[in-house]
Design an enzyme around this catalytic site. Structure first.
Site, PDB file in Angstrom:
ATOM      1  N   LYS A 282       0.842  -1.207   0.000  1.00  0.00           N
ATOM      2  CA  LYS A 282       0.000   0.000   0.000  1.00  0.00           C
ATOM      3  C   LYS A 282       0.874   1.252   0.000  1.00  0.00           C
ATOM      4  O   LYS A 282       2.062   1.192   0.310  1.00  0.00           O
ATOM      5  CB  LYS A 282      -0.926  -0.033   1.215  1.00  0.00           C
TER       6      LYS A 282
ATOM      7  N   TYR B 133      12.327  31.627   2.825  1.00  0.00           N
ATOM      8  CA  TYR B 133      11.032  32.206   3.189  1.00  0.00           C
ATOM      9  C   TYR B 133      11.061  32.694   4.626  1.00  0.00           C
ATOM     10  O   TYR B 133      11.580  32.009   5.519  1.00  0.00           O
ATOM     11  CB  TYR B 133       9.925  31.163   3.048  1.00  0.00           C
TER      12      TYR B 133
ATOM     13  N   MET C 178       8.784  24.071  -1.264  1.00  0.00           N
ATOM     14  CA  MET C 178       8.069  22.963  -1.891  1.00  0.00           C
ATOM     15  C   MET C 178       9.030  22.032  -2.634  1.00  0.00           C
ATOM     16  O   MET C 178       8.927  20.815  -2.536  1.00  0.00           O
ATOM     17  CB  MET C 178       7.015  23.498  -2.865  1.00  0.00           C
TER      18      MET C 178
HETATM   19  C1  LIG Z   1      -0.514  -1.857   6.846  1.00  0.00           C
HETATM   20  C2  LIG Z   1      -0.978  -3.137   7.261  1.00  0.00           C
HETATM   21  C3  LIG Z   1      -0.075  -4.216   7.408  1.00  0.00           C
HETATM   22  C4  LIG Z   1       1.420  -4.051   7.281  1.00  0.00           C
HETATM   23  O1  LIG Z   1       1.934  -3.488   8.442  1.00  0.00           O
HETATM   24  P1  LIG Z   1       3.494  -3.349   8.737  1.00  0.00           P
HETATM   25  O2  LIG Z   1       3.560  -2.933  10.132  1.00  0.00           O
HETATM   26  O3  LIG Z   1       4.001  -2.310   7.816  1.00  0.00           O
HETATM   27  O4  LIG Z   1       4.116  -4.654   8.478  1.00  0.00           O
HETATM   28  C5  LIG Z   1      -0.602  -5.456   7.695  1.00  0.00           C
HETATM   29  N1  LIG Z   1      -1.937  -5.638   7.860  1.00  0.00           N
HETATM   30  C6  LIG Z   1      -2.811  -4.623   7.738  1.00  0.00           C
HETATM   31  C7  LIG Z   1      -4.260  -4.903   7.946  1.00  0.00           C
HETATM   32  C8  LIG Z   1      -2.370  -3.348   7.464  1.00  0.00           C
HETATM   33  O5  LIG Z   1      -3.247  -2.357   7.366  1.00  0.00           O
END
Ligand SMILES: *Cc1c(COP(=O)(O)O)cnc(C)c1O
Length: 705
Positions: free
Chosen positions: A362, A591, A640
């Site tokens: 993700k 800035y 930025m």
């Molecule tokens: C993000 C997530 C993981 C991975 O977590 P880590 O601590 O990065 O290994 C696993 N299970 C779920 C449900 C998550 O949301």
């Protein structure tokens, strides 16, 4: 098991296919042994064009084919066709241009030059195949096979078929429009769809080799028989040709690994250019008075045409008119392949026997680039399942050719259920009402799901104790439950109350799994631990550990864990110095003029800023980066796209130098955990915030690509 190195053989075979096409148009063996030439060019070489169509179908269908991909293919082919028409216009003019009606007919169906029939055939065939595929391969393939059989009647079998007078009349009408039946309507759709079929199914190795030899022998017999009885109006299509192709494609696919874009381009160029080379060889031979060698000796003619065609293709694929932009111009991410593979191995070991890894990708793989990360891991072969946060992340992976389970951990609106099924994604079921809505939204399609159990985190999930609800979910018509999981919310801490809570969650999870199984229901794959679970719990009797942060070689923070693993940081963040200048004591910069020089100060401007994920107040947080292997403080307010660093104490910093913002430079390592700590957050947040405009470069054996 024998170890055989795999190559991008699917792309490489395109070159062989292009050579076979040259053979068809030069008949290299005909002066010596006519039957051998017939066998080579009119039977065996007939695999070339179906092969090209099948690879197109295969790649279009990989990860599910869709309108956008088909449109891209059509546009590209149309553009190529247009160029080719212009390229062969001089020869058309030399031969005498046809009437407008005849010209249009050739333009649409037959190609404006003899070999160019392939391009309109590929376009029409692709469109028809795609249209048919929407009814599912089970209907599309037989439909395309019927078209092929109709085409066959006007090709190799015409002599037999045309004995029936009404049929002959029908075919005569077809020929008035199409000239030959090997075009896009009858011939191409079947091969596109067979290629598409291979993106789902494949045959075993032994079967394919034996099958190919048998099918080739059968096709040879068929060809010689049809020639003997004089049935052939043309010789592009045989009954055994698609069968030959199924086995051949399967052989290639079983040994295929990776891609070779140069071979793709070169083979297409050979295909398009070789008729011009035939003209050149003939013309050249006449000019130098060596017709006997270069024209009458057809083997030499074939060789000369091949060498010229491949030579021209080689030159055209090596010359770059427009150089590629340097990805290391401003700021970039370097992904260490070896570190990633090493971490996967270490984590797999830690997970214990029988427990695989589900790589959590993700947030663009925690800022590491989801596609690159997944491709490296897929190639290595340890990871076979993936998790993402949302639908679009899942589709991105599928489009990039990632196979295996892709679990969407977050909420996907039930209205998107069809997309889940189309891309073969697995959805987390986050509640009973949600399960019902998803099943309804599926409209008869089957959706793969894993049940998310809430064992105490109270984020998403079905309350773990609610066995009745779980049972009802199992009875919904359109969900295929292939897994059950839960998420631990205090496994990152060794504080006694956290450990106690974790133990409770773990207990609840296995209790629920057991009760589901006792009802005779299949729980599929079960998984519980994320990275902190692997670090702080003993190995679990699960099918997967869902690893995110640890896979990237870092810990969430510097808090103590049960066991430190030998994991290596995967990411380095680099940026170039854009300018260096001197400030007099008392002058201020940036800035709000928030940095004022107390002494004469050398300031370097580094091309990375808060849009790339650097906190705007990084200087206040005592942020440092590395230049020439030394720590230098960030000063002023981060902009930025750039920031200022004080380089007074190191010599020779100049424009173009490379600064390290995360990772190693020489002996010094900037640890993500430390930077996150000084920013008051955890590694996960820092990495996930890296800007998507930072190019991702793979690093392997010290080399970037
Ligand atoms: C993000 C997530 C993981 C991975 O977590 P880590 O601590 O990065 O290994 C696993 N299970 C779920 C449900 C998550 O949301």
């Amino acid at each position: 098991m024998t170890f055989r190195r795999k190559k991008p053989i699917l792309d490489n075979f395109r070159l062989t296919a292009a050579l076979l096409v040259i053979a068809i148009h030069t008949s290299p063996l005909s002066p010596w042994c006519e039957p051998a030439d017939f066998w080579l060019t009119r039977i065996t070489a007939r695999i070339a064009v179906p092969f090209f169509l099948m690879v197109s179908g295969y790649f279009l269908a990989q990860g599910g084919w869709n309108k956008a991909k088909v449109m891209r293919f059509l546009k590209k082919t149309a553009f190529l066709y247009l160029l080719s028409i212009l390229l062969y216009l001089p020869l058309n003019i030399y031969a005498g241009l046809p009437s407008a009606g005849e010209g249009l007919r050739r333009l649409l169906f037959e190609g404006t030059f003899y070999h160019l029939w392939y391009l309109p055939a590929a376009m029409l065939g692709c469109a028809i195949a795609y249209g048919l595929s929407r009814m599912g391969l089970r209907i599309a393939l037989p439909a395309a096979a019927v078209l092929y059989l109709i085409g066959l009647g006007g090709d190799s079998y015409y002599g037999l078929v045309s004995a029936a007078i009404p049929l002959r009349a029908v075919y005569e009408a077809v020929f008035r429009l199409f000239g030959y039946t090997r075009n896009g309507l009858f011939f191409a759709p079947l091969f596109f769809l067979l290629g598409a079929g291979f993106s789902k199914y494949r045959l075993g190795e032994r079967l394919s080799a034996a099958g190919f030899l048998a099918a080739l022998a059968a096709m040879s017999t068929e060809g010689f028989f049809l020639r003997h009885i004089g049935a052939q109006r043309h010789d592009s299509m045989y009954i055994f040709l698609p069968i030959c192709m199924i086995f051949l494609f399967s052989i290639l696919l079983n040994r295929n690994k990776g891609e070779n874009p140069t071979a793709r381009k070169a083979s297409m160029l050979v295909y398009l250019l070789h008729p011009w080379m035939i003209v050149l060889v003939r013309g050249g031979a006449k000019v130098i008075g060596m017709e006997r060698i270069f024209i009458e000796n057809q083997a030499i003619h074939f060789l000369a045409v091949s060498i010229l065609s491949f030579g021209a293709a080689w030159i055209m694929t090596t010359i770059r008119l427009c150089p590629k932009p340097d990805l290391r111009a401003r700021a970039w991410r370097e992904i260490d392949e070896k570190a990633l593979e090493h971490n996967a191995r270490i984590l797999k070991e830690q997970a214990g026997p029988g427990c695989g890894l589900m790589a959590v990708l993700k947030a663009d793989a925690y800022g590491h680039g989801a596609v690159i990360t997944a491709r490296i891991l897929q190639k290595q072969g340890i990871v076979k399942a993936w998790a993402v946060a949302c639908l679009s992340e899942g589709i991105t992976l599928r489009r990039a050719g990632i196979r295996g389970t892709i679990l969407i951990l977050g909420y996907t609106p039930p209205s998107e259920a069809q997309l889940l099924s189309h891309w073969a994604l697995t959805q987390a079921v986050i509640g009973e009402d949600y399960a019902a809505a998803l099943s309804e939204g599926a409209k008869g399609r089957k959706i793969r799901v894993h049940l998310a159990l809430d064992t105490g985190m109270h984020r998403l999930g079905i309350p773990a104790g609610d066995i009745a609800a779980i049972k009802r979910i199992y009875h919904l018509p359109n969900l295929r439950i292939q897994g059950v999981y839960s998420h631990l919310c205090t496994a990152d801490s060794l504080a006694p109350e956290s450990v106690e809570f974790t133990v409770q969650q773990v207990q609840t999870f296995y209790d629920t799994v057991l009760r589901i199984q006792e009802m005779g229901l299949d729980t599929g794959k079960i998984h519980l631990q994320s990275s902190s679970g692997l670090l702080n719990l003993p190995p679990q009797p699960c099918d997967y550990a869902r690893v995110g942060i640890a896979l990237y070689g870092v810990y969430s923070d510097n808090a103590p864990v049960q066991r430190r693993l030998d994991i290596w940081p995967v990411l380095s963040l680099k940026a170039r110095v854009a300018d260096v200048h001197t400030l007099n004591a008392g002058e201020c910069a940036g800035y709000g003029r928030s940095f004022c020089a107390k002494r004469e100060t050398r300031l370097a401007v580094v091309g990375i800023g808060y849009a790339d994920g650097i906190p705007r107040n990084f200087a206040e947080l005592r942020g440092e980066i590395l230049l020439h292997g030394q720590r230098v403080p960030v000063v002023g307010r981060v902009c930025m796209d750039q920031m200022l660093v004080d380089v007074t104490d190191i010599s020779d910093v100049k424009r173009g130098d490379i600064a390290t913002v995360l990772g190693r430079d020489g002996a010094v390592l900037l640890r993500t955990e430390d930077i996150a700590e000084s920013c008051g957050t955890i590694s996960n947040e820092l990495l996930a915030g890296l800007g998507s405009r930072l190019p991702c470069l793979r690093k392997r054996k010290g080399k970037l690509s």
